[in-house]
Design a protein around this motif. Structure first.
Motif, PDB file in Angstrom:
ATOM      1  N   CYS A 127       1.968   4.884   6.754  1.00 18.24           N
ATOM      2  CA  CYS A 127       3.069   5.673   7.320  1.00 18.24           C
ATOM      3  C   CYS A 127       3.196   5.413   8.817  1.00 18.24           C
ATOM      4  CB  CYS A 127       2.850   7.161   7.057  1.00 18.24           C
ATOM      5  SG  CYS A 127       3.086   7.637   5.319  1.00 18.24           S
ATOM      6  N   THR A 128       2.066   5.196   9.477  1.00 15.51           N
ATOM      7  CA  THR A 128       2.091   4.852  10.902  1.00 15.51           C
ATOM      8  C   THR A 128       2.842   3.547  11.119  1.00 15.51           C
ATOM      9  OG1 THR A 128      -0.013   5.982  11.320  1.00 15.51           O
ATOM     10  CG2 THR A 128       0.674   4.304  12.914  1.00 15.51           C
ATOM     11  N   CYS A 168       1.064   5.649   0.747  1.00 13.51           N
ATOM     12  CA  CYS A 168       0.475   6.761   1.497  1.00 13.51           C
ATOM     13  C   CYS A 168      -0.497   7.522   0.603  1.00 13.51           C
ATOM     14  CB  CYS A 168       1.579   7.698   1.984  1.00 13.51           C
ATOM     15  SG  CYS A 168       0.977   9.249   2.712  1.00 13.51           S
ATOM     16  N   ARG A 169      -1.685   7.753   1.113  1.00 14.01           N
ATOM     17  CA  ARG A 169      -2.701   8.497   0.356  1.00 14.01           C
ATOM     18  C   ARG A 169      -3.152   9.756   1.097  1.00 14.01           C
ATOM     19  NH1 ARG A 169      -4.193   5.313  -3.838  1.00 14.01           N
ATOM     20  NH2 ARG A 169      -3.841   3.062  -3.646  1.00 14.01           N
ATOM     21  N   SER A 170      -2.413  10.105   2.135  1.00 14.51           N
ATOM     22  CA  SER A 170      -2.815  11.250   2.959  1.00 14.51           C
ATOM     23  C   SER A 170      -1.790  12.379   2.956  1.00 14.51           C
ATOM     24  CB  SER A 170      -3.043  10.787   4.403  1.00 14.51           C
ATOM     25  OG  SER A 170      -4.027   9.778   4.456  1.00 14.51           O
ATOM     26  N   CYS A 216      -1.978   8.444   7.948  1.00 14.10           N
ATOM     27  CA  CYS A 216      -2.460   7.225   7.302  1.00 14.10           C
ATOM     28  C   CYS A 216      -1.855   6.002   7.975  1.00 14.10           C
ATOM     29  CB  CYS A 216      -2.146   7.233   5.802  1.00 14.10           C
ATOM     30  SG  CYS A 216      -0.410   6.907   5.411  1.00 14.10           S
ATOM     31  N   SER A 217      -2.467   4.861   7.763  1.00 12.97           N
ATOM     32  CA  SER A 217      -2.044   3.638   8.443  1.00 12.97           C
ATOM     33  C   SER A 217      -0.689   3.128   7.941  1.00 12.97           C
ATOM     34  CB  SER A 217      -3.105   2.545   8.250  1.00 12.97           C
ATOM     35  OG  SER A 217      -3.280   2.260   6.868  1.00 12.97           O
ATOM     36  N   GLN A 276       0.835  -1.202   0.000  1.00 13.02           N
ATOM     37  CA  GLN A 276       0.000   0.000   0.000  1.00 13.02           C
ATOM     38  C   GLN A 276       0.869   1.250   0.000  1.00 13.02           C
ATOM     39  OE1 GLN A 276      -2.282  -0.823   3.560  1.00 13.02           O
ATOM     40  NE2 GLN A 276      -4.080  -1.342   2.339  1.00 13.02           N
ATOM     41  N   CYS A 322       1.271  12.517   4.063  1.00 19.02           N
ATOM     42  CA  CYS A 322       1.874  12.655   5.394  1.00 19.02           C
ATOM     43  C   CYS A 322       3.218  13.366   5.292  1.00 19.02           C
ATOM     44  CB  CYS A 322       2.065  11.269   6.020  1.00 19.02           C
ATOM     45  SG  CYS A 322       0.527  10.365   6.288  1.00 19.02           S
ATOM     46  N   TRP A 324       5.979   9.113   2.210  1.00 16.84           N
ATOM     47  CA  TRP A 324       5.235   8.455   1.141  1.00 16.84           C
ATOM     48  C   TRP A 324       6.132   7.579   0.264  1.00 16.84           C
ATOM     49  CZ3 TRP A 324       6.284  13.593   1.650  1.00 16.84           C
ATOM     50  CH2 TRP A 324       7.079  14.195   0.668  1.00 16.84           C
TER      51      TRP A 324
END
Length: 312
Positions: A78-79, A60-62, A75-76, A58, A64, A104
């Motif tokens: 990157c977390t 990053c789509r946020s 986002c999950s 997956q 970050c 990202w």
């Protein structure tokens, strides 16, 4: 003569030691580059292989984005990467320069992960060869992927490097050089399985044994400053001039950093910045070469002095 002032500086034993020690650090960087790239690729693959959440590929789509030492992923993915970086960090509760990273890219770029283990100021560095020795040594120290290396040896070389770069007068003693040489030898011995590190070690030993006495090829002895194109005990003066420039730039970068929010220069240690400023101003060739940097430093000093005057 273009290098007349450099020849004069080389007559100062302490400055000559400073340059030779700096050269050794440049060789350490060269020796570690390929190794660090390969090992961080292996580390990156290992992290993904051992984490099911990261195996889904997956992205990053946020958008970050960290700021300096602060990073709160939105986002999950990157977390999860942040969690892995902290898990493998030898000092996870210390200051981590998240601002070095573009989160990202963590899923696809091992070097973006590597930069979380390094000093600040590396956001624009995309591979090991763009980094200095301090960055690579910090990677060895703070990423547990390299835990097989005796960390006390890494820390001691980092300490020596910081002393060198923060030396107000750019002078180090013969005694300090002896300790530095021993520290380097002990660290590089830990990586004797890496051909590039072995080659770097040989170059370091050769440089530390060099006298750098001034002579012109074909002439047995000449007093005073020499012509351009001269060699110092087999080392071309152009090479010495080049690594002097690299080291002085690194010293400036080390003592100054840029605020991420407004782009202003900020001194890590104003007195040392002022000392380096005076040193560059006192040599016409360096003053000309570092004209742009000196202008920026002068503006910074004037702003800080003005601020101090207003507070009084």
């Amino acid at each position: 003569m273009v290098h007349e002032e450099l020849f004069a500086r080389l007559n100062e034993a302490g400055y000559k030691n400073w340059l030779k020690a700096g050269y050794c650090l440049l060789k350490v960087r060269d020796g570690l580059c390929g190794y660090a790239d390969t090992e961080m690729l292996n580390f990156h693959r290992s992290v993904i292989r051992n984490n099911r959440n990261l195996q889904r590929e997956q992205q990053c789509r946020s958008s970050c984005r960290p700021r300096g030492t602060q990073f709160q992923p939105a986002c999950s993915i990157c977390t999860e990467w942040q969690r892995e970086i902290l898990r493998h960090h030898t000092n996870p509760f210390g200051m981590i320069n998240w601002g070095n990273c573009r989160p990202w890219l963590w899923p696809t770029e091992p070097w973006e992960v590597a930069k979380a283990f390094m000093p600040r100021g590396l956001a624009d560095k995309n591979k090991a060869e763009q980094c200095d020795a301090a960055a690579l040594l910090n990677l060895l120290n703070f990423c547990d992927h390299f835990s097989f290396i005796n960390q006390s040896l890494v820390i001691e070389v980092i300490r020596c490097r910081n002393h060198l770069m923060h030396s107000c007068e750019m002078l180090v003693s013969d005694q300090w050089m002896s300790h530095f040489q021993k520290s380097l030898q002990q660290l590089l011995l830990q990586l004797r399985h890496v051909p590039e590190v072995v080659a770097a070690g040989q170059q370091i030993e050769e440089m530390l044994s060099v006298d750098l006495s001034v002579h012109v090829p074909g002439v047995e002895h000449v007093d005073g400053p020499q012509m351009d194109g001269a060699e110092l005990d087999g080392v071309e003066i152009e090479s010495i001039s080049h690594w002097e420039t690299e080291l002085l730039k690194e010293s400036l970068k080390d003592l100054l950093y840029t605020d991420e929010l407004d782009g202003r220069l900020i001194p890590a240690d104003l007195k040392k910045v002022q000392s380096l400023h005076r040193f560059l101003r006192s040599h016409k060739d360096l003053e000309e070469q570092f004209r742009t940097e000196l202008q920026s430093v002068q503006v910074l000093e004037e702003e800080l002095q003005s601020s101090i005057n207003m507070e009084q």
